[in-house]
Design a protein around this motif. Structure first.
Motif, short mmCIF file in Angstrom:
data_model
loop_
_atom_site.label_atom_id
_atom_site.label_comp_id
_atom_site.label_asym_id
_atom_site.label_seq_id
_atom_site.Cartn_x
_atom_site.Cartn_y
_atom_site.Cartn_z
N PHE A 153 -5.36 -66.32 -122.33
CA PHE A 153 -6.37 -67.48 -123.48
C PHE A 153 -6.24 -65.68 -124.22
N SER A 154 -6.97 -66.21 -125.40
CA SER A 154 -7.35 -65.30 -126.07
C SER A 154 -8.75 -65.16 -126.90
N GLU A 155 -9.55 -64.46 -126.81
CA GLU A 155 -10.96 -64.40 -127.71
C GLU A 155 -11.25 -64.12 -128.75
N SER A 156 -9.80 -63.36 -129.37
CA SER A 156 -9.72 -63.24 -131.07
C SER A 156 -8.75 -63.84 -131.80
N PRO A 157 -9.62 -64.83 -132.95
CA PRO A 157 -8.75 -65.57 -133.29
C PRO A 157 -8.32 -64.45 -134.62
N LEU A 158 -8.40 -63.00 -134.55
CA LEU A 158 -7.64 -62.34 -135.84
C LEU A 158 -6.47 -61.91 -134.97
N GLU A 159 -6.43 -61.62 -133.93
CA GLU A 159 -4.73 -61.26 -133.17
C GLU A 159 -4.11 -62.37 -132.75
N GLY A 160 -3.82 -63.66 -133.61
CA GLY A 160 -3.64 -64.82 -133.11
C GLY A 160 -2.39 -65.03 -133.79
N PRO A 161 -1.66 -64.57 -134.81
CA PRO A 161 -0.71 -64.26 -135.88
C PRO A 161 0.59 -63.52 -134.44
N SER A 162 -0.10 -62.53 -134.13
CA SER A 162 1.18 -61.39 -133.29
C SER A 162 0.48 -62.08 -132.02
N PHE A 163 0.14 -62.67 -131.13
CA PHE A 163 -0.18 -62.97 -130.42
C PHE A 163 0.36 -64.65 -129.70
N PHE A 164 0.48 -65.42 -131.10
CA PHE A 164 1.59 -66.30 -131.17
C PHE A 164 3.26 -66.29 -130.97
N GLN A 165 3.03 -64.90 -131.47
CA GLN A 165 5.24 -64.99 -131.56
C GLN A 165 4.99 -64.05 -130.65
N TRP A 166 4.32 -63.42 -130.04
CA TRP A 166 4.29 -62.87 -128.37
C TRP A 166 4.56 -63.79 -127.22
N ALA A 167 3.88 -65.34 -127.53
CA ALA A 167 3.87 -66.23 -126.39
C ALA A 167 5.02 -67.25 -126.67
N LYS A 168 5.35 -67.07 -128.28
CA LYS A 168 6.87 -68.05 -128.43
C LYS A 168 7.99 -66.49 -127.37
N LYS A 169 7.69 -65.43 -127.56
CA LYS A 169 8.55 -65.12 -127.09
C LYS A 169 8.89 -65.57 -125.35
N CYS A 170 7.87 -65.11 -125.28
CA CYS A 170 7.81 -65.56 -123.67
C CYS A 170 8.27 -66.94 -123.20
N PHE A 171 8.09 -67.70 -123.95
CA PHE A 171 8.44 -68.98 -123.90
C PHE A 171 9.69 -69.48 -124.04
N HIS A 172 10.23 -69.22 -124.68
CA HIS A 172 11.89 -68.74 -125.04
C HIS A 172 12.88 -68.53 -123.81
N ILE A 173 12.48 -67.19 -123.32
CA ILE A 173 11.90 -65.87 -121.89
C ILE A 173 12.45 -67.44 -120.80
N SER A 174 11.21 -68.22 -121.01
CA SER A 174 11.28 -69.48 -120.02
C SER A 174 11.68 -70.01 -120.21
N MET A 175 12.60 -70.35 -121.36
CA MET A 175 13.73 -71.25 -121.45
C MET A 175 14.62 -70.95 -120.54
N ARG A 176 15.13 -69.70 -121.05
CA ARG A 176 16.61 -69.09 -120.97
C ARG A 176 16.84 -68.78 -119.40
N ASN A 177 15.28 -68.94 -118.78
CA ASN A 177 15.72 -67.93 -117.29
C ASN A 177 15.17 -69.95 -116.55
N SER A 178 15.23 -70.95 -116.99
CA SER A 178 14.76 -72.40 -116.45
C SER A 178 14.01 -72.08 -115.18
N ILE A 179 12.60 -71.30 -116.24
CA ILE A 179 11.75 -71.16 -115.30
C ILE A 179 10.33 -72.16 -115.76
N GLY A 180 10.69 -73.01 -114.21
CA GLY A 180 9.25 -74.08 -115.17
C GLY A 180 9.85 -75.13 -113.62
#
Length: 299
Positions: free
Chosen positions: A172-199
């Motif tokens: 969770f983030s409490e700072s909307p200002l960091e939204g774009p950078s936080f989004f890109q970081w979360a997106k990277k983690c999402f694809h890593i979780s997909m590649r490594n079948s974490i889930g």
């Protein structure tokens, strides 16, 4: 010559359109490039095989992509860098990104979206990345609003839609200002979780080991793995047992239950691994290097 200029030579009808001016059309097929540009090509110039080929390096945009709510459009513009601030009012107290992926591309998106939204106390912004992947922005608007628990939810969705579904839950983030950078970081983690079948439901904490592995050069990861497992490389049953043992918090009883074997049999395999490799996985240092190397072996 740019990618769009090259495509223009093949499809003379190709035009670049503004994101906010997209209108549903039965004449044009819309695509989004990696550079976030939106192009339109007359459907009469496209054959089925060509569409399938274009899908490999362009993201198709369907009519449903254009039916964003005002709040979804505000989030989209902010996260994609079209706006310097989140214009949605009221702003959430905190938020997280919940990425999802459907294994079956034929699932009706509208039906799935409605089913997913039904688990939330209010309609959440949902942005589709393509026909199978998207992100729902879980906004916490009130102090007494509890975050959604996704583990029981996914069982219901997979049962209803007869398809495998993978979720990645960001912090969770409490700072909307960091939204774009936080989004890109979360997106990277999402694809890593997909590649490594974490889930099927992965969190940031579960992705961390894979983040460390992927930050190392491939050659170095292979050398570490080969050095540790040279004496047991061909014993895949043993390696699988050790991985489940470590993922069970080194709890022999729990690991034996997950592997459907007797606790003594599991303990025998653990001792066998220690004897053959010289790595004491009952100690923290031996456990962590072994687990990271096992993850590399799975890749």
């Amino acid at each position: 010559m740019t990618k769009i200029e090259q495509l223009k030579q093949i499809y003379p009808s190709l035009i670049v359109v503004e994101e906010l001016s997209i209108e549903p059309s039965h004449k044009y097929q819309l695509f989004r490039t990696d550079e976030k540009q939106v192009i339109a090509i007359l459907k009469t110039e496209l054959h089925q095989k060509e569409v399938q080929l274009l899908h490999l390096f362009l993201t198709p945009i369907s009519k449903q992509d254009d039916q964003k709510t005002a709040r979804e459009q505000f989030w989209f513009s902010f996260l994609e860098g079209h706006s310097d601030e989140l214009m949605a009012e009221p702003l959430p107290q905190k938020f997280r990104f919940v990425f999802f992926s459907l294994s079956d591309p034929t699932v009706d998106r509208q039906t799935f979206q409605e089913a997913l939204q039904s688990f939330f106390p209010r309609v959440m912004p949902l942005l589709w990345e393509n026909h199978q992947q998207g992100v729902i922005i879980e906004e916490i608007m009130e102090n007494n609003q509890e975050p959604i628990t996704f583990q029981p939810l996914i069982d219901v969705l997979m049962s209803d839609f007869y398809t495998k579904i993978h979720f990645y839950l960001s912090e969770f983030s409490e700072s909307p200002l960091e939204g774009p950078s936080f989004f890109q970081w979360a997106k990277k983690c999402f694809h890593i979780s997909m590649r490594n079948s974490i889930g099927p439901v992965a969190t940031f904490q579960e992705v961390i080991p894979s983040l460390y592995i992927e930050s190392m050069p491939k050659a170095e990861r292979t050398m570490i793995s080969d050095s540790l497992f040279s004496t047991v490389r061909n014993d895949q049953d043993l390696l699988q047992t050790i991985q489940v043992f470590l993922e069970s918090g080194s709890n022999a009883t729990l690991a034996a239950k997950r592997l459907y074997m007797h606790r003594n049999s599991l303990q025998y395999r653990v001792d066998k691994f220690i004897e053959k490799t010289g790595v004491d996985i009952k100690q923290f240092q031996g456990a962590i290097i072994t687990y990271l190397s096992l993850l590399e072996s799975d890749r």
